[in-house]
Design a protein around this motif. Structure first.
Motif, mmCIF file in Angstrom:
data_model
loop_
_atom_site.group_PDB
_atom_site.id
_atom_site.type_symbol
_atom_site.label_atom_id
_atom_site.label_comp_id
_atom_site.label_asym_id
_atom_site.label_seq_id
_atom_site.Cartn_x
_atom_site.Cartn_y
_atom_site.Cartn_z
ATOM 1 N N PRO A 66 28.944 -18.338 -4.295
ATOM 2 C CA PRO A 66 28.043 -18.592 -3.430
ATOM 3 C C PRO A 66 27.616 -20.002 -3.972
ATOM 4 O O PRO A 66 27.268 -20.157 -4.995
ATOM 5 C CB PRO A 66 27.061 -17.699 -3.076
ATOM 6 C CG PRO A 66 27.150 -16.789 -4.146
ATOM 7 C CD PRO A 66 28.873 -17.022 -4.782
ATOM 8 N N ASN A 67 26.940 -20.867 -2.912
ATOM 9 C CA ASN A 67 26.082 -21.859 -3.357
ATOM 10 C C ASN A 67 26.624 -23.191 -4.035
ATOM 11 O O ASN A 67 26.029 -23.891 -4.514
ATOM 12 C CB ASN A 67 24.738 -21.750 -4.063
ATOM 13 C CG ASN A 67 24.123 -20.548 -3.133
ATOM 14 O OD1 ASN A 67 23.610 -20.790 -1.782
ATOM 15 N ND2 ASN A 67 23.533 -19.530 -3.822
ATOM 16 N N GLU A 68 27.985 -23.378 -3.973
ATOM 17 C CA GLU A 68 28.773 -24.497 -4.390
ATOM 18 C C GLU A 68 28.796 -25.412 -3.525
ATOM 19 O O GLU A 68 28.960 -25.260 -2.315
ATOM 20 C CB GLU A 68 30.316 -23.755 -4.825
ATOM 21 C CG GLU A 68 30.211 -22.567 -5.991
ATOM 22 C CD GLU A 68 29.653 -23.511 -7.145
ATOM 23 O OE1 GLU A 68 30.318 -24.375 -7.622
ATOM 24 O OE2 GLU A 68 28.989 -22.739 -7.986
ATOM 25 N N PRO A 69 28.684 -26.509 -3.955
ATOM 26 C CA PRO A 69 28.744 -27.664 -2.949
ATOM 27 C C PRO A 69 30.246 -27.965 -2.584
ATOM 28 O O PRO A 69 31.086 -27.511 -3.216
ATOM 29 C CB PRO A 69 28.385 -29.143 -3.846
ATOM 30 C CG PRO A 69 28.482 -28.513 -5.239
ATOM 31 C CD PRO A 69 28.289 -27.009 -5.236
ATOM 32 N N ILE A 70 30.184 -28.407 -1.173
ATOM 33 C CA ILE A 70 31.568 -28.758 -0.695
ATOM 34 C C ILE A 70 32.105 -30.190 -0.648
ATOM 35 O O ILE A 70 31.113 -31.192 -0.416
ATOM 36 C CB ILE A 70 31.527 -28.209 0.793
ATOM 37 C CG1 ILE A 70 31.239 -26.583 0.773
ATOM 38 C CG2 ILE A 70 32.888 -28.399 1.504
ATOM 39 C CD1 ILE A 70 31.029 -26.024 2.201
ATOM 40 N N ASP A 71 33.123 -30.438 -1.353
ATOM 41 C CA ASP A 71 33.719 -31.689 -1.139
ATOM 42 C C ASP A 71 33.431 -32.455 0.113
ATOM 43 O O ASP A 71 33.840 -31.995 1.153
ATOM 44 C CB ASP A 71 34.975 -31.711 -1.594
ATOM 45 C CG ASP A 71 35.861 -33.344 -1.610
ATOM 46 O OD1 ASP A 71 36.228 -33.648 -0.664
ATOM 47 O OD2 ASP A 71 35.404 -33.668 -2.831
ATOM 48 N N VAL B 229 29.057 -22.761 9.431
ATOM 49 C CA VAL B 229 30.344 -23.463 9.410
ATOM 50 C C VAL B 229 31.467 -22.926 8.555
ATOM 51 O O VAL B 229 30.958 -21.897 7.666
ATOM 52 C CB VAL B 229 30.057 -24.809 9.096
ATOM 53 C CG1 VAL B 229 29.341 -25.814 10.133
ATOM 54 C CG2 VAL B 229 29.872 -25.296 7.625
ATOM 55 N N ASP B 230 32.617 -23.050 8.831
ATOM 56 C CA ASP B 230 33.795 -22.480 8.052
ATOM 57 C C ASP B 230 34.471 -23.586 7.490
ATOM 58 O O ASP B 230 34.508 -24.807 7.886
ATOM 59 C CB ASP B 230 34.643 -21.695 8.827
ATOM 60 C CG ASP B 230 34.220 -20.395 9.162
ATOM 61 O OD1 ASP B 230 33.205 -19.718 8.569
ATOM 62 O OD2 ASP B 230 34.974 -19.598 10.129
ATOM 63 N N ARG B 231 34.839 -23.199 6.101
ATOM 64 C CA ARG B 231 35.735 -24.600 5.553
ATOM 65 C C ARG B 231 37.135 -24.356 6.058
ATOM 66 O O ARG B 231 37.941 -23.280 6.383
ATOM 67 C CB ARG B 231 35.755 -24.039 4.081
ATOM 68 C CG ARG B 231 34.547 -24.144 3.592
ATOM 69 C CD ARG B 231 34.226 -23.697 2.059
ATOM 70 N NE ARG B 231 34.988 -24.699 1.303
ATOM 71 C CZ ARG B 231 35.322 -24.511 -0.050
ATOM 72 N NH1 ARG B 231 35.177 -23.049 -0.717
ATOM 73 N NH2 ARG B 231 36.233 -25.190 -0.511
ATOM 74 N N ALA B 232 37.763 -25.370 6.485
ATOM 75 C CA ALA B 232 39.160 -25.598 7.189
ATOM 76 C C ALA B 232 40.260 -25.193 6.123
ATOM 77 O O ALA B 232 41.126 -24.819 6.747
ATOM 78 C CB ALA B 232 39.149 -26.942 7.916
ATOM 79 N N CYS C 141 25.872 -29.118 2.037
ATOM 80 C CA CYS C 141 26.762 -28.172 2.640
ATOM 81 C C CYS C 141 27.361 -27.408 1.487
ATOM 82 O O CYS C 141 27.629 -28.059 0.435
ATOM 83 C CB CYS C 141 28.022 -28.783 3.375
ATOM 84 S SG CYS C 141 27.590 -29.686 4.696
ATOM 85 N N SER C 142 27.046 -26.277 1.563
ATOM 86 C CA SER C 142 27.477 -25.134 0.173
ATOM 87 C C SER C 142 28.174 -23.868 0.685
ATOM 88 O O SER C 142 28.025 -23.768 1.976
ATOM 89 C CB SER C 142 26.182 -24.894 -0.561
ATOM 90 O OG SER C 142 25.318 -24.449 0.144
ATOM 91 N N THR C 143 28.927 -23.321 -0.127
ATOM 92 C CA THR C 143 29.576 -22.197 0.230
ATOM 93 C C THR C 143 28.506 -21.023 0.538
ATOM 94 O O THR C 143 27.592 -21.126 -0.182
ATOM 95 C CB THR C 143 30.573 -21.812 -0.838
ATOM 96 O OG1 THR C 143 29.952 -21.698 -2.112
ATOM 97 C CG2 THR C 143 31.693 -22.891 -1.080
ATOM 98 N N ASP C 144 28.982 -20.259 1.285
ATOM 99 C CA ASP C 144 28.213 -18.896 1.557
ATOM 100 C C ASP C 144 29.288 -17.868 1.987
ATOM 101 O O ASP C 144 29.247 -17.288 3.148
ATOM 102 C CB ASP C 144 27.169 -19.292 2.560
ATOM 103 C CG ASP C 144 26.095 -18.206 2.782
ATOM 104 O OD1 ASP C 144 25.874 -17.415 1.804
ATOM 105 O OD2 ASP C 144 26.061 -17.533 4.056
ATOM 106 N N PRO C 145 30.167 -17.382 1.129
ATOM 107 C CA PRO C 145 31.261 -16.511 1.583
ATOM 108 C C PRO C 145 30.660 -14.986 1.899
ATOM 109 O O PRO C 145 29.524 -14.607 1.069
ATOM 110 C CB PRO C 145 32.067 -16.538 0.356
ATOM 111 C CG PRO C 145 31.272 -16.800 -0.858
ATOM 112 C CD PRO C 145 30.305 -17.816 -0.336
ATOM 113 N N HIS D 10 33.195 -19.044 5.202
ATOM 114 C CA HIS D 10 31.835 -19.251 5.637
ATOM 115 C C HIS D 10 30.876 -20.019 4.767
ATOM 116 O O HIS D 10 30.786 -19.893 3.365
ATOM 117 C CB HIS D 10 30.907 -17.769 5.689
ATOM 118 C CG HIS D 10 29.596 -18.149 6.272
ATOM 119 N ND1 HIS D 10 28.256 -18.215 5.751
ATOM 120 C CD2 HIS D 10 29.100 -18.312 7.751
ATOM 121 C CE1 HIS D 10 27.541 -18.053 6.528
ATOM 122 N NE2 HIS D 10 28.044 -18.482 7.916
ATOM 123 N N SER D 11 30.297 -20.846 5.155
ATOM 124 C CA SER D 11 29.385 -22.091 4.651
ATOM 125 C C SER D 11 28.213 -22.338 5.555
ATOM 126 O O SER D 11 28.331 -22.066 6.431
ATOM 127 C CB SER D 11 30.293 -23.225 4.238
ATOM 128 O OG SER D 11 31.374 -22.988 3.383
#
Length: 140
Positions: free
Chosen positions: A10-15, A51-54, A91-95, A102-103
């Motif tokens: 969780p809370n990792e930045p998204i490219d 949002v969801d990571r594609a 934007c960050s991860t939130d699995p 989920h992000s």
């Protein structure tokens, strides 16, 4: 998508190049247009947009999860993480157990007026990209 094991923290930045998918409530899409409500997070959700990571979910999987949760949906659209970053939205991860993709897009540092403006600009970008998945008949 194939079932794979992911260890997403969780809370990792998204490219910035990663595409983020947004399930559209049926009121978020009308006459072929995505409206700004699709990108306007509520206070109830601490002004964070789900949002969801594609790279971890297909548009159809994102849609299916959304309606399985009891929501009505017109489909799924997407923008890039860089589109959010250009609006000063991180934007960050939130699995979660049921959705590793989920992000969150965090609008919380911005006031309501700025959130509205940013949501309008993001909706316009999403309109330009088009829908990634739709359950609407061609004549709607």
């Amino acid at each position: 998508m194939t079932k794979a094991v992911y260890n997403i923290l969780p809370n990792e930045p998204i490219d910035g190049e990663e595409r983020l998918l947004k399930a559209l409530h049926h009121t978020d899409y009308h006459n072929g247009k995505i409206n700004s409500l699709a990108f306007f997070p509520s206070e109830e959700h601490n002004f964070k947009l789900s949002v969801d990571r594609a790279k971890l979910s297909t548009p159809k999987e994102t849609y299916d999860r959304y309606v399985k949760g009891g929501e009505q949906s017109s489909g799924v659209c997407g923008v890039h993480a860089s589109d959010f970053v250009n609006e000063e939205i991180q934007c960050s991860t939130d699995p979660s157990d049921d959705n590793v993709a989920h992000s969150l897009a965090d609008f919380s540092p911005h006031g309501v007026s700025q959130r509205r403006k940013k949501a309008r600009r993001l909706a316009a970008i999403a309109v330009n990209y088009g829908l990634d998945y739709s359950n609407i008949a061609a004549d709607d």
